[in-house]
Write a protein that holds these residues in place. Structure first.
Motif, PDB file in Angstrom:
ATOM      1  N   ARG A  70       0.473  -1.542  -0.435  1.00 32.21           N
ATOM      2  CA  ARG A  70      -0.011  -0.211   0.383  1.00 32.21           C
ATOM      3  C   ARG A  70       1.136   1.450   0.247  1.00 32.21           C
ATOM      4  NH1 ARG A  70      -3.679  -1.826   5.149  1.00 32.21           N
ATOM      5  NH2 ARG A  70      -1.694  -1.958   5.598  1.00 32.21           N
ATOM      6  N   LYS A  71       1.721   1.225   0.003  1.00 33.32           N
ATOM      7  CA  LYS A  71       3.017   2.211   0.185  1.00 33.32           C
ATOM      8  C   LYS A  71       4.538   2.018  -0.078  1.00 33.32           C
ATOM      9  CE  LYS A  71       1.431   4.412   5.000  1.00 33.32           C
ATOM     10  NZ  LYS A  71       1.608   4.640   6.318  1.00 33.32           N
ATOM     11  N   ALA A  72       5.539   2.852  -0.914  1.00 31.68           N
ATOM     12  CA  ALA A  72       6.179   2.901  -1.760  1.00 31.68           C
ATOM     13  C   ALA A  72       7.137   1.592  -1.302  1.00 31.68           C
ATOM     14  CB  ALA A  72       6.643   4.387  -1.665  1.00 31.68           C
ATOM     15  N   HIS A  73       6.973   2.382   0.459  1.00 31.92           N
ATOM     16  CA  HIS A  73       8.062   1.406   0.742  1.00 31.92           C
ATOM     17  C   HIS A  73       7.167  -0.613   1.735  1.00 31.92           C
ATOM     18  CE1 HIS A  73      11.934  -0.462   3.006  1.00 31.92           C
ATOM     19  NE2 HIS A  73      10.985  -0.502   4.049  1.00 31.92           N
ATOM     20  N   ILE A  74       7.216  -1.262   0.714  1.00 34.22           N
ATOM     21  CA  ILE A  74       6.950  -2.705   0.745  1.00 34.22           C
ATOM     22  C   ILE A  74       6.949  -3.392   1.916  1.00 34.22           C
ATOM     23  CG2 ILE A  74       5.741  -4.894  -0.037  1.00 34.22           C
ATOM     24  CD1 ILE A  74       6.284  -3.354  -3.586  1.00 34.22           C
ATOM     25  N   LEU A  75       6.245  -4.164   2.479  1.00 36.73           N
ATOM     26  CA  LEU A  75       6.996  -4.965   3.763  1.00 36.73           C
ATOM     27  C   LEU A  75       5.860  -6.022   3.583  1.00 36.73           C
ATOM     28  CD1 LEU A  75       5.475  -2.613   6.727  1.00 36.73           C
ATOM     29  CD2 LEU A  75       7.651  -2.652   5.707  1.00 36.73           C
ATOM     30  N   ALA A  76       6.628  -6.876   4.318  1.00 38.73           N
ATOM     31  CA  ALA A  76       6.943  -8.182   4.451  1.00 38.73           C
ATOM     32  C   ALA A  76       6.070  -8.576   5.602  1.00 38.73           C
ATOM     33  CB  ALA A  76       7.981  -9.356   4.175  1.00 38.73           C
ATOM     34  N   VAL A  77       4.663  -9.501   6.371  1.00 38.77           N
ATOM     35  CA  VAL A  77       4.008  -9.399   7.045  1.00 38.77           C
ATOM     36  C   VAL A  77       4.141 -11.008   7.277  1.00 38.77           C
ATOM     37  CG1 VAL A  77       1.645  -8.181   8.189  1.00 38.77           C
ATOM     38  CG2 VAL A  77       2.509  -7.229   6.309  1.00 38.77           C
ATOM     39  N   TYR A  78       4.481 -11.389   8.512  1.00 41.97           N
ATOM     40  CA  TYR A  78       4.364 -12.398   8.968  1.00 41.97           C
ATOM     41  C   TYR A  78       2.811 -13.072  10.145  1.00 41.97           C
ATOM     42  CZ  TYR A  78       8.759 -13.610   6.751  1.00 41.97           C
ATOM     43  OH  TYR A  78       9.627 -13.841   5.166  1.00 41.97           O
ATOM     44  N   ILE A  79       2.745 -13.978   9.830  1.00 49.22           N
ATOM     45  CA  ILE A  79       2.041 -14.906  11.212  1.00 49.22           C
ATOM     46  C   ILE A  79       2.859 -16.151  10.961  1.00 49.22           C
ATOM     47  CG2 ILE A  79       0.158 -16.045  12.022  1.00 49.22           C
ATOM     48  CD1 ILE A  79      -1.559 -14.687   9.920  1.00 49.22           C
ATOM     49  N   ILE A  80       3.309 -16.427  12.551  1.00 50.31           N
ATOM     50  CA  ILE A  80       3.905 -16.992  12.918  1.00 50.31           C
ATOM     51  C   ILE A  80       3.625 -17.392  14.450  1.00 50.31           C
ATOM     52  CG2 ILE A  80       6.251 -15.840  11.808  1.00 50.31           C
ATOM     53  CD1 ILE A  80       7.205 -15.558  14.831  1.00 50.31           C
ATOM     54  N   ASP A  81       3.849 -18.996  14.804  1.00 48.84           N
ATOM     55  CA  ASP A  81       3.342 -19.648  16.049  1.00 48.84           C
ATOM     56  C   ASP A  81       5.204 -20.027  16.641  1.00 48.84           C
ATOM     57  OD1 ASP A  81       1.026 -20.397  15.646  1.00 48.84           O
ATOM     58  OD2 ASP A  81       1.308 -21.539  13.413  1.00 48.84           O
ATOM     59  N   ILE A  82       5.188 -19.648  18.067  1.00 46.94           N
ATOM     60  CA  ILE A  82       6.268 -20.514  18.691  1.00 46.94           C
ATOM     61  C   ILE A  82       6.088 -21.061  19.583  1.00 46.94           C
ATOM     62  CG2 ILE A  82       7.081 -17.699  17.519  1.00 46.94           C
ATOM     63  CD1 ILE A  82       6.824 -16.887  20.699  1.00 46.94           C
ATOM     64  N   ALA A  83       6.892 -22.015  20.664  1.00 49.54           N
ATOM     65  CA  ALA A  83       6.508 -22.224  21.005  1.00 49.54           C
ATOM     66  C   ALA A  83       7.431 -22.542  22.149  1.00 49.54           C
ATOM     67  CB  ALA A  83       7.155 -24.428  20.786  1.00 49.54           C
ATOM     68  N   LEU A  84       7.422 -22.278  23.434  1.00 51.93           N
ATOM     69  CA  LEU A  84       9.177 -22.197  24.582  1.00 51.93           C
ATOM     70  C   LEU A  84       9.522 -22.654  25.374  1.00 51.93           C
ATOM     71  CD1 LEU A  84       7.231 -18.832  26.361  1.00 51.93           C
ATOM     72  CD2 LEU A  84       8.262 -18.982  24.131  1.00 51.93           C
ATOM     73  N   HIS A  85      10.020 -22.395  25.507  1.00 52.66           N
ATOM     74  CA  HIS A  85      11.188 -23.848  26.565  1.00 52.66           C
ATOM     75  C   HIS A  85      10.086 -24.408  28.008  1.00 52.66           C
ATOM     76  CE1 HIS A  85      14.874 -24.219  23.549  1.00 52.66           C
ATOM     77  NE2 HIS A  85      15.508 -23.338  24.665  1.00 52.66           N
ATOM     78  N   ASP A  86       9.755 -23.163  28.761  1.00 52.85           N
ATOM     79  CA  ASP A  86       8.951 -23.249  29.580  1.00 52.85           C
ATOM     80  C   ASP A  86       7.187 -23.356  29.178  1.00 52.85           C
ATOM     81  OD1 ASP A  86       7.413 -23.106  31.944  1.00 52.85           O
ATOM     82  OD2 ASP A  86       8.629 -21.401  32.544  1.00 52.85           O
ATOM     83  N   THR A  87       6.868 -24.173  28.909  1.00 52.86           N
ATOM     84  CA  THR A  87       5.324 -24.777  28.569  1.00 52.86           C
ATOM     85  C   THR A  87       4.310 -23.874  29.377  1.00 52.86           C
ATOM     86  OG1 THR A  87       5.043 -26.599  29.727  1.00 52.86           O
ATOM     87  CG2 THR A  87       5.553 -26.331  28.234  1.00 52.86           C
ATOM     88  N   ALA A  88       4.627 -23.609  30.925  1.00 55.42           N
ATOM     89  CA  ALA A  88       4.484 -23.160  32.123  1.00 55.42           C
ATOM     90  C   ALA A  88       3.904 -21.152  31.618  1.00 55.42           C
ATOM     91  CB  ALA A  88       4.761 -22.918  33.317  1.00 55.42           C
ATOM     92  N   LEU A  89       5.414 -20.622  31.240  1.00 56.23           N
ATOM     93  CA  LEU A  89       5.773 -19.279  31.025  1.00 56.23           C
ATOM     94  C   LEU A  89       4.258 -19.086  29.477  1.00 56.23           C
ATOM     95  CD1 LEU A  89       6.795 -16.500  30.675  1.00 56.23           C
ATOM     96  CD2 LEU A  89       8.835 -17.553  29.592  1.00 56.23           C
ATOM     97  N   GLU A  90       4.366 -20.148  28.986  1.00 52.87           N
ATOM     98  CA  GLU A  90       3.677 -19.922  27.667  1.00 52.87           C
ATOM     99  C   GLU A  90       2.476 -20.370  27.932  1.00 52.87           C
ATOM    100  OE1 GLU A  90       2.536 -23.030  24.271  1.00 52.87           O
ATOM    101  OE2 GLU A  90       4.525 -22.398  23.912  1.00 52.87           O
ATOM    102  N   ALA A  91       1.392 -20.304  29.052  1.00 56.24           N
ATOM    103  CA  ALA A  91       0.634 -20.212  29.062  1.00 56.24           C
ATOM    104  C   ALA A  91       0.681 -18.914  30.327  1.00 56.24           C
ATOM    105  CB  ALA A  91      -0.168 -21.331  30.435  1.00 56.24           C
ATOM    106  N   ARG A  92       1.115 -18.262  30.954  1.00 58.56           N
ATOM    107  CA  ARG A  92       1.344 -17.457  31.735  1.00 58.56           C
ATOM    108  C   ARG A  92       0.792 -16.123  30.188  1.00 58.56           C
ATOM    109  NH1 ARG A  92       5.165 -19.273  34.778  1.00 58.56           N
ATOM    110  NH2 ARG A  92       6.549 -18.483  34.130  1.00 58.56           N
ATOM    111  N   LEU A  93       2.159 -15.637  29.540  1.00 55.97           N
ATOM    112  CA  LEU A  93       1.505 -14.873  28.635  1.00 55.97           C
ATOM    113  C   LEU A  93       0.276 -15.446  27.795  1.00 55.97           C
ATOM    114  CD1 LEU A  93       5.461 -16.070  27.292  1.00 55.97           C
ATOM    115  CD2 LEU A  93       4.435 -13.653  28.421  1.00 55.97           C
TER     116      LEU A  93
END
Length: 602
Positions: A70-93
């Protein structure tokens, strides 16, 4: 896992993949290597969004990549899935960011097949009519559930079908049973192989479609590209592989089998189909009955003879709007420059596409349809004495021209209502009978159109295009400048049309409906303001595009069955429930699940 959306990087931050965008069969293992992603930069963006250290992230998977131009400077737009080492932290986030629009739990995208008992699996095998995207995925899902479907396809397998189609393109020889519309892979085989859709897909059935395609040999990048496509040559191998998967699971796929009608008992209940074996040498013994209480009708939008048969057998259906028009061709470089600006030619972006719509002052909508970057316009008729166009791209999208349908919406009321028009469309006996039905419907309910009404208009326009093209399957064509000036073209300009067998220069106003011509002449300059060069005088219009969608919808209820013939499961593009490869394939999976539900309840 945690899903993060709207992560943006400049093009300079995205690694450029220098592989060839190869088309089969010349591709190598290097061409099929996984696409590189800027994982380090995406990890940094994710850690910043979540307020955690990058070292806490154990895994990053790219779910989707798109480009914001939409603008002169084209951007790459991402959707990502991440896994954390600490699953409990994942739940808290996830709890912390519960209301954040761009941070959420990664949804469960796994398809789980219904489980049927051995007794249910022993019932008569379901039948699938048609092996386009809908029929292919219905058959695959049924086979994966252990139901061992029997698939009936009037056309040929993909290899023979490709040869038959090239006969039309190279030698003007049409095989009415094996062409762009009929045969293994359906109309989607000879197209851009586009795998995106605007359907609502809360169960992520589209993801199953993509996974199955990749498992069958499609490029893995279709799993993350926002506008994924495969291309015809690659689709041939993919479809062939999927057929072998179905048969390995006990399915039976039969080519050259033309379904002539339904078998109904005295109460109107489905008990099977009546079939003509087109491979039989003895015409006296080429018809047979195939019994089943569950039939998936995945006909495709061009099975006009079957539509008429189903109508006469009492299958509920109704007319629906569709569109007609032409194919418009520009140099791909013109579209790239207009869409990408200074980034045109960047290998990350590839050939640019577009999507346009204009609401004309005569009340008609004009819009681009099935845009094929770096592709060709192809002969797509399935009936002798008719001309139909469509668009096609290979995976590489490296042909000289861009093309798209330039189409105008029509309603069933635009079709001619004369006995002669209906007889011309359906033949003496059937046409007269259908016309009488249409007249009776209009008398009883003036606003109600006959379900087959739009086919009358489609066939009339396709015959006019055949006549205007020279009666040899060449297509009528015109320069845009001449179309706007209402004068027949006498010579081509800088744009060479790609349609084979060839084009015959005319004034397309003599072929198209007057309301369509008026609307298109208004739309072209409007589109030129949105995409510079779109209304360039030398752009080429090639007619006629009539198979944008099915001309009717076959009714079905909440169980996806016909309300008038129980056990009949109409679906896909031909039944009016899809508009492309992905949506048709998703509908095929839903039909298979519905069949399994009916089998379980039987």
């Amino acid at each position: 896992m945690i899903r993060l959306t709207e992560l943006k990087l400049g093009l300079e931050d995205v690694p450029v993949d220098h592989r060839r965008a190869a088309d089969a069969p010349s591709e190598t293992d290097a061409d099929r290597a996984p696409v590189a992603h800027p994982i380090d930069k995406l990890t940094a963006l994710a850690s910043q969004a979540l307020g955690i250290d990058p070292s806490a992230i154990a895994q990053v998977q790219v779910f989707k990549r798109s480009f914001d131009a939409r603008k002169a400077h084209i951007l790459a737009v991402y959707i990502i899935d991440i896994a954390l080492h600490d699953t409990a932290l994942e739940a808290r986030l996830l709890q912390t960011f519960e209301t954040h629009p761009h941070i959420l739990a990664t949804p469960d995208m796994q398809w789980r097949a219904p489980v049927l008992s051995a007794a249910r699996l022993a019932q008569p095998r379901p039948i699938v009519v048609g092996l386009g995207p809908c029929g292919l995925f219905a058959a695959l899902a049924l086979a994966q559930m252990g139901l061992k479907p029997i698939v009936l396809e009037r056309g040929h397998n993909v290899r023979q079908r490709t040869k038959d189609t090239w006969q039309l393109w190279r030698k003007s020889e049409l095989n009415p049973l094996s062409n762009v519309q009929f045969g293994e892979g359906g109309a989607g085989l000879f197209s851009d192989g586009k795998l995106y859709s605007q359907i609502k897909d809360p169960r992520f059935l589209g993801r199953k479609v993509m996974d199955e395609f990749v498992a069958a040999g499609a490029p893995a990048d279709i799993l993350f590209e926002a506008h994924p496509h495969i291309g015809t040559f690659k689709l041939v191998k993919v479809v062939e592989h999927m057929r072998h998967t179905i048969t390995a699971l006990g399915g039976d796929i039969r080519f050259g089998q033309h379904v002539q009608g339904l078998l109904l008992d005295e109460q109107g209940h489905l008990r099977g189909v009546r079939v003509t074996d087109l491979n039989a040498q003895d015409d006296a013994h080429n018809s047979y009955e195939l019994l089943s209480q569950h039939v998936v009708m995945a006909l495709g939008h061009s099975a006009r003879d079957t539509f008429a048969t189903l109508y006469e057998q009492g299958v509920a259906m109704h007319a629906k709007p569709l569109s007609v028009g032409v194919r418009i061709e520009h140099p791909q470089s013109v579209i790239d420059q207009a869409r990408w600006g200074r980034h045109a030619g960047n290998p990350l972006l590839g050939a640019a596409d577009y999507k346009l719509v204009h609401h004309a002052s005569n009340g008609r909508a004009v819009y681009s349809f099935c845009m094929c970057p770096g592709g060709t316009v192809v002969a797509a008729t399935s009936e002798p004495g008719h001309v139909v166009t469509n668009g096609m791209s290979q995976y590489s999208r490296n042909e000289r021209n861009a093309n798209a349908g330039l189409v105008v919406d029509i309603t069933p009321g635009d079709a001619p209502m004369s006995r002669s028009a209906w007889v011309a469309a359906f033949g003496d006996s059937l046409g007269a009978r259908l016309f009488d039905d249409a007249q009776a419907m209009l008398s009883a309910t003036p606003a109600q159109a006959h379900p087959l009404t739009a086919i009358v208009l489609q066939r009339e326009l396709e015959r006019k295009a055949f006549e205007a093209g020279g009666r040899n399957y060449c297509a009528p064509a015109q320069r845009v400048g001449d179309f706007l000036a209402n004068q027949a073209s006498t010579a081509l300009g800088s744009v060479e049309p790609s349609y084979k067998p060839g084009v015959h220069l005319v004034n397309l106003a003599d072929v198209l409906p007057a309301f369509a011509v008026t609307a298109m002449r208004e739309a072209l300059p409007a589109f030129g303001k949105k995409i510079k060069g779109f209304d360039m005088a030398d752009a080429v219009l090639t007619g006629i595009e009539t198979r944008t969608s099915s001309p009717l919808r076959i009714d079905r209820d909440a169980q996806l069955q016909s309300p008038t013939v129980r056990g009949l499961f109409p679906g896909g593009e031909g039944a009016g429930y899809a508009g492309g490869i992905l949506s048709a394939a998703v509908d095929g999976i839903k039909l298979a699940e519905a069949v399994a539900g009916a089998v379980a309840a039987h």
